[in-house]
Design an enzyme around this catalytic site. Structure first.
Site, PDB file in Angstrom:
ATOM      1  N   SER A 143     -59.556 -13.591  -8.325  1.00 35.82           N
ATOM      2  CA  SER A 143     -61.033 -13.555  -8.435  1.00 35.82           C
ATOM      3  C   SER A 143     -61.503 -13.484  -9.695  1.00 35.82           C
ATOM      4  CB  SER A 143     -61.649 -12.318  -7.542  1.00 35.82           C
ATOM      5  OG  SER A 143     -63.005 -12.149  -7.948  1.00 35.82           O
ATOM      6  N   TYR A 156     -61.766  -2.899  -6.322  1.00 32.56           N
ATOM      7  CA  TYR A 156     -61.642  -4.576  -6.151  1.00 32.56           C
ATOM      8  C   TYR A 156     -61.181  -5.056  -7.508  1.00 32.56           C
ATOM      9  CZ  TYR A 156     -62.708  -9.214  -4.472  1.00 32.56           C
ATOM     10  OH  TYR A 156     -62.844 -10.767  -4.183  1.00 32.56           O
TER      11      TYR A 156
HETATM   12  P1  NAD Z   1     -63.234 -13.014   4.924  1.00 31.29           P
HETATM   13  O1  NAD Z   1     -63.693 -11.904   5.004  1.00 31.29           O
HETATM   14  O2  NAD Z   1     -63.991 -14.281   5.291  1.00 31.29           O
HETATM   15  O3  NAD Z   1     -61.666 -13.257   5.358  1.00 31.29           O
HETATM   16  C1  NAD Z   1     -60.674 -12.219   4.984  1.00 31.29           C
HETATM   17  C2  NAD Z   1     -59.755 -12.197   6.252  1.00 31.29           C
HETATM   18  O4  NAD Z   1     -58.779 -11.295   5.857  1.00 31.29           O
HETATM   19  C3  NAD Z   1     -60.173 -11.823   7.651  1.00 31.29           C
HETATM   20  O5  NAD Z   1     -59.722 -12.538   8.489  1.00 31.29           O
HETATM   21  C4  NAD Z   1     -59.464 -10.562   7.918  1.00 31.29           C
HETATM   22  O6  NAD Z   1     -59.320 -10.275   9.146  1.00 31.29           O
HETATM   23  C5  NAD Z   1     -58.242 -10.523   7.082  1.00 31.29           C
HETATM   24  N1  NAD Z   1     -57.781  -9.467   6.798  1.00 31.29           N
HETATM   25  C6  NAD Z   1     -58.503  -8.046   6.362  1.00 31.29           C
HETATM   26  N2  NAD Z   1     -57.743  -7.235   6.126  1.00 31.29           N
HETATM   27  C7  NAD Z   1     -56.237  -7.571   6.494  1.00 31.29           C
HETATM   28  C8  NAD Z   1     -55.146  -7.080   6.577  1.00 31.29           C
HETATM   29  N3  NAD Z   1     -54.915  -5.708   6.218  1.00 31.29           N
HETATM   30  N4  NAD Z   1     -54.060  -7.714   7.060  1.00 31.29           N
HETATM   31  C9  NAD Z   1     -54.259  -8.979   7.300  1.00 31.29           C
HETATM   32  N5  NAD Z   1     -55.501  -9.759   7.352  1.00 31.29           N
HETATM   33  C10 NAD Z   1     -56.575  -9.032   6.801  1.00 31.29           C
HETATM   34  O7  NAD Z   1     -63.078 -12.959   3.475  1.00 31.29           O
HETATM   35  P2  NAD Z   1     -62.770 -14.484   2.070  1.00 31.29           P
HETATM   36  O8  NAD Z   1     -64.098 -14.197   1.395  1.00 31.29           O
HETATM   37  O9  NAD Z   1     -62.290 -15.795   2.717  1.00 31.29           O
HETATM   38  O10 NAD Z   1     -61.634 -13.496   1.366  1.00 31.29           O
HETATM   39  C11 NAD Z   1     -60.345 -14.002   1.245  1.00 31.29           C
HETATM   40  C12 NAD Z   1     -59.816 -13.752  -0.143  1.00 31.29           C
HETATM   41  O11 NAD Z   1     -60.470 -14.247  -1.079  1.00 31.29           O
HETATM   42  C13 NAD Z   1     -59.877 -12.081  -0.445  1.00 31.29           C
HETATM   43  O12 NAD Z   1     -58.756 -11.643  -1.048  1.00 31.29           O
HETATM   44  C14 NAD Z   1     -61.039 -12.076  -1.356  1.00 31.29           C
HETATM   45  O13 NAD Z   1     -60.969 -10.701  -2.138  1.00 31.29           O
HETATM   46  C15 NAD Z   1     -60.988 -13.157  -2.100  1.00 31.29           C
HETATM   47  N6  NAD Z   1     -62.169 -13.717  -2.740  1.00 31.29           N
HETATM   48  C16 NAD Z   1     -63.225 -14.148  -2.138  1.00 31.29           C
HETATM   49  C17 NAD Z   1     -64.303 -14.290  -2.842  1.00 31.29           C
HETATM   50  C18 NAD Z   1     -65.559 -14.721  -2.270  1.00 31.29           C
HETATM   51  O14 NAD Z   1     -66.679 -14.796  -2.913  1.00 31.29           O
HETATM   52  N7  NAD Z   1     -65.833 -14.837  -0.764  1.00 31.29           N
HETATM   53  C19 NAD Z   1     -64.370 -14.738  -3.939  1.00 31.29           C
HETATM   54  C20 NAD Z   1     -62.926 -14.500  -4.869  1.00 31.29           C
HETATM   55  C21 NAD Z   1     -61.974 -13.833  -4.187  1.00 31.29           C
END
Ligand code: NAD
Length: 261
Positions: A143, A156
């Protein structure tokens, strides 16, 4: 852009958001994909959608913090799809709170999913990659918070910084086996993870939801735009398809200029 024909990718957390789009783009580029998620129904629905693209795809029930489930899940992918060439360690959650109010349980929960999950999935996939001797690509979902801090996000920010350290170690240890490791560092992307945070941050900071978007999330971007799942998936495809150890141990920020290295 390199294609991934015949490669096998495991994408964790791919029932939703960024991981789901990465799985789709990998499949569009010829990869067979395992969707590993806590949410098995969502994983299977995504897998079904991908098989319509003419590749093999499976949903795997996996809590990335559970050693036995991770090892069994990766074994089952190898049995069903023949190998693992690419791991995208992407599963994640967000919990916002000022440090003085952060419960130890929430701290440990977040660290377990992001850090322990990255370690366990990496270890299981590396064992298979090393035994097979055909190299591989490991991609961590970092991130901007792998490089920069924000209020309310202590575990985080700590976890996402830690993934860069893990990627650098995997790059050094994996090199002799042709395994590369890199980190993608997105800015804010409109997924369920972010949609949940907007009202929570508004409450915590005492501002409106619109102000959270404009004055907190996108304030330092060059154009006030959200990063998209397509932007992040394009970076993942680039890292997955890159063919040599020239590109390893790196992190790329895709954030509309929010953070500039
Ligand atoms: P999201 O909530 O849409 O998806 C996250 C997925 O992870 C879900 O399907 C959930 O069921 C799964 N999950 C959660 N805990 C779990 C576990 N213990 N084991 C297996 N699966 C699990 O979120 P997203 O925004 O797509 O985030 C995905 C990644 O991207 C994360 O690591 C997040 O930190 C990172 N990220 C997101 C953003 C953003 O702005 N959305 C920015 C930077 C980084």
């Amino acid at each position: 852009m390199m294609r991934l024909d015949g490669k096998v990718a495991i994408v964790t957390g791919a029932a939703s958001g960024i991981g789901k789009r990465i799985a789709e783009v990998f499949a569009d580029n010829g990869a067979n994909v395992a969707i590993a998620d806590l949410n098995l129904d969502g994983a299977q629905a995504t897998a079904k959608e991908l098989t319509g693209k003419g590749v093999k795809a499976i949903g795997v029930a996996m809590d990335v913090t559970n050693e036995q489930q991770v090892d069994a899940g990766v074994d089952s992918v190898v049995k069903q799809l023949g190998a693992v060439d690419i791991l995208v360690s992407n599963a994640g959650i967000q919990i916002v709170n000022p440090i003085e109010n952060f419960s130890y349980a929430d701290w440990k929960k977040l660290m377990a999913i992001h850090v322990d999950g990255a370690f366990l999935t990496t270890r299981a996939c590396l064992r298979n990659m090393y035994a097979r001797g055909k190299g591989g690509s490991i991609i961590y979902m970092g991130s901007v918070h792998s490089k920069e801090a924000s209020k309310l996000k202590a575990p985080y920010v700590t976890a996402k910084h830690g993934l860069i350290g893990l990627a650098k170690v995997v790059a050094k240890e994996g090199a002799a086996h042709g395994v590369r490791a890199n980190v993608i560092c997105p800015g804010f992307v409109r997924t369920p993870l972010v949609d949940k945070q907007i009202p929570e941050q508004a409450k915590e900071l005492g501002i409106s939801e619109d102000e959270v978007v404009k004055k907190v999330m996108l304030k330092d971007t060059v154009d006030g735009q959200f990063t998209t799942v397509d932007d992040v998936a394009a970076c993942a495809l680039f890292f997955a398809g890159f063919g040599s150890n020239a590109l390893t141990g790196q992190s790329v920020v895709v954030s509309h200029g929010w953070f500039m290295q």
